[in-house]
Write a protein that holds these residues in place. Structure first.
Motif, short mmCIF file in Angstrom:
data_model
loop_
_atom_site.label_atom_id
_atom_site.label_comp_id
_atom_site.label_asym_id
_atom_site.label_seq_id
_atom_site.Cartn_x
_atom_site.Cartn_y
_atom_site.Cartn_z
N ILE A 88 0.82 -1.21 0.00
CA ILE A 88 0.00 0.00 0.00
C ILE A 88 0.86 1.27 0.00
N GLN A 89 1.97 1.23 0.73
CA GLN A 89 2.84 2.40 0.78
C GLN A 89 3.46 2.67 -0.59
N ALA A 90 3.94 1.61 -1.23
CA ALA A 90 4.53 1.76 -2.57
C ALA A 90 3.47 2.21 -3.57
N ARG A 91 2.26 1.68 -3.44
CA ARG A 91 1.18 2.03 -4.38
C ARG A 91 0.80 3.49 -4.25
N VAL A 92 0.67 3.98 -3.02
CA VAL A 92 0.31 5.39 -2.82
C VAL A 92 1.45 6.31 -3.27
N LEU A 93 2.69 5.94 -2.90
CA LEU A 93 3.83 6.76 -3.31
C LEU A 93 3.99 6.78 -4.82
N TYR A 94 3.57 5.70 -5.47
CA TYR A 94 3.60 5.65 -6.93
C TYR A 94 2.49 6.50 -7.53
N GLN A 95 1.29 6.39 -6.98
CA GLN A 95 0.12 7.04 -7.59
C GLN A 95 0.09 8.55 -7.37
N VAL A 96 0.53 9.04 -6.22
CA VAL A 96 0.45 10.49 -5.97
C VAL A 96 1.20 11.29 -7.03
N PRO A 97 2.50 11.06 -7.22
CA PRO A 97 3.19 11.82 -8.27
C PRO A 97 2.76 11.42 -9.67
N ALA A 98 2.40 10.14 -9.85
CA ALA A 98 2.02 9.67 -11.18
C ALA A 98 0.73 10.35 -11.66
N THR A 99 -0.30 10.37 -10.81
CA THR A 99 -1.55 11.00 -11.22
C THR A 99 -1.44 12.53 -11.25
N ALA A 100 -0.61 13.07 -10.36
CA ALA A 100 -0.37 14.52 -10.41
C ALA A 100 0.27 14.91 -11.73
N LEU A 101 1.27 14.13 -12.13
CA LEU A 101 1.94 14.40 -13.40
C LEU A 101 1.02 14.14 -14.59
N SER A 102 0.24 13.07 -14.49
CA SER A 102 -0.67 12.72 -15.58
C SER A 102 -1.68 13.85 -15.85
N TRP A 103 -2.32 14.34 -14.79
CA TRP A 103 -3.29 15.43 -14.96
C TRP A 103 -2.60 16.71 -15.42
N SER A 104 -1.42 16.98 -14.91
CA SER A 104 -0.69 18.19 -15.30
C SER A 104 -0.34 18.15 -16.78
N VAL A 105 0.18 17.01 -17.23
CA VAL A 105 0.54 16.86 -18.64
C VAL A 105 -0.70 16.91 -19.51
N TYR A 106 -1.75 16.21 -19.07
CA TYR A 106 -2.99 16.18 -19.86
C TYR A 106 -3.58 17.58 -20.01
N GLU A 107 -3.71 18.30 -18.90
CA GLU A 107 -4.31 19.64 -18.96
C GLU A 107 -3.43 20.59 -19.77
N PHE A 108 -2.11 20.44 -19.66
CA PHE A 108 -1.21 21.31 -20.42
C PHE A 108 -1.36 21.08 -21.92
N PHE A 109 -1.32 19.82 -22.34
CA PHE A 109 -1.43 19.53 -23.77
C PHE A 109 -2.83 19.81 -24.29
N LYS A 110 -3.83 19.63 -23.47
CA LYS A 110 -5.19 19.98 -23.87
C LYS A 110 -5.29 21.47 -24.12
N PHE A 111 -4.71 22.24 -23.21
CA PHE A 111 -4.69 23.71 -23.35
C PHE A 111 -3.86 24.13 -24.55
N LEU A 112 -2.68 23.52 -24.69
CA LEU A 112 -1.77 23.89 -25.78
C LEU A 112 -2.35 23.55 -27.14
N LEU A 113 -2.87 22.33 -27.28
CA LEU A 113 -3.39 21.89 -28.57
C LEU A 113 -4.66 22.64 -28.95
N SER A 114 -5.52 22.92 -27.98
CA SER A 114 -6.74 23.66 -28.27
C SER A 114 -6.41 25.10 -28.65
N SER A 115 -5.41 25.68 -28.02
CA SER A 115 -4.99 27.05 -28.34
C SER A 115 -4.45 27.12 -29.76
N LYS A 116 -3.65 26.11 -30.13
CA LYS A 116 -3.11 26.09 -31.48
C LYS A 116 -4.22 25.89 -32.51
N GLY A 117 -5.20 25.04 -32.12
CA GLY A 117 -6.31 24.81 -33.04
C GLY A 117 -7.10 26.08 -33.26
#
Length: 311
Positions: A276-305
């Motif tokens: 459980i400790q490894a899973r939480v330590l894995y998921q916190v930065p992983a999902t934080a990075l995932s949403w950050s990257v997703y929202e950034f590219f969504k914003f970037l690509l929509s702006s370019k469009g």
């Protein structure tokens, strides 16, 4: 219309490829950056004995693997998960955005929490159809005595000896786990966005914090089911001959019930919180990075469009 308004109105104005591209990049970022911790988690949850069970923290577990097996060992299987995560997450975020649009009428607010959860569940069902085979290969590669030379060889051997059903043996468990995981994940993300980013504009800090908090909570809640999934994924038939390599495995579990009973018999109730400790330590930065990257590219690509459309 301001840039923030264009970003928030993305679902009805952007083409599907924006979500596909942003989701694919986010998937790779989520699964690959923290992969060594996932390797430790897999070993702790499997019923095969390994030295990592004596390590105080997941970081010590990674160090243990490196010391005994080399620097690259914690990364075994990363190519399989990278290849699977791109199409899986592209589909995942696309389905989530479109389902959310239908259920909410493209409105934002605290009252749409249930709609966000349902959207996450629908997206998960589509995502797992693609991701489950990659998870099986990845976890077989992560095991301590994994004999496979590459992810391709692993996939070929599994198919040759165990058939295509082996890639979906844990699919029902994956869904049972991921439905509450993604429901908590998406509802948590949108909930914290409501407070940290009430204007629902592109805000990297709020996306990072919301994603991390939502992922950590969802990971902790669903760890028992993740333990069952790992046991089902890492089992192998008693004797498998593949490329002159004889694999000797322990038991074979036909479904969730047998896996649950086996975990309890081997480790008691504590077995359902293994890793459980490894899973939480894995998921916190992983999902934080995932949403950050997703929202950034969504914003970037929509702006370019929008810029291309104006031209």
């Amino acid at each position: 219309m301001s840039c923030e308004d264009e970003y928030e109105s993305l679902p009805p104005t952007a083409t599907v490829w924006v979500h596909l591209a942003a989701g694919a990049v986010a998937g790779v970022a989520e699964h690959c950056v923290m992969f060594p911790l996932d390797s430790v988690k897999t070993r702790l949850q499997s019923l095969c004995p390994c030295p990592e069970t004596a390590c105080k923290t997941p970081v010590h577990g990674v160090a243990s693997i490196i010391k005994r097996e080399g620097w690259l060992r914690p990364l075994r299987g990363v190519n399989a998960i990278a290849a699977g995560s791109m199409p899986a997450h592209a589909l995942y975020f696309s389905v989530y955005e479109k389902t959310k649009q239908v259920l909410t009428g493209n409105t934002v607010g605290h009252g749409n929490t249930l709609a966000y959860g349902v959207s996450g569940i629908v997206a998960t069902m589509c995502h797992d159809l693609v991701m489950n085979p990659a998870e099986v290969v990845k976890q077989r590669m992560q095991m301590m005595y994994s004999p496979y030379g590459s992810s391709v060889e692993c996939a070929r051997c599994i198919y040759k000896v165990e058939g295509v059903s082996a890639f979906y043996r844990s699919y029902s468990t994956q869904l049972i786990m991921n439905v509450p995981f993604q429901a908590v994940h998406f509802m948590g993300y949108e909930f914290w966005q409501h407070f940290l980013n009430p204007e629902h504009k592109y805000d990297p800090t709020s996306h990072l914090i919301s994603g991390g908090m939502a992922g950590g909570l969802a990971a902790a809640v669903t760890t028992p089911l993740d333990c069952v999934k790992t046991v089902l994924n890492t089992q192998q038939t008693p004797e498998i001959q593949c490329r002159s390599v004889l694999l000797k495995a322990t038991s074979s579990y036909r479904g969730i019930t047998e896996a649950v009973v086996s975990i309890y018999n081997h480790r008691g109730m504590a077995g359902f919180t293994a890793g459980i400790q490894a899973r939480v330590l894995y998921q916190v930065p992983a999902t934080a990075l995932s949403w950050s990257v997703y929202e950034f590219f969504k914003f970037l690509l929509s702006s370019k469009g929008d810029a291309v459309a104006l031209v």
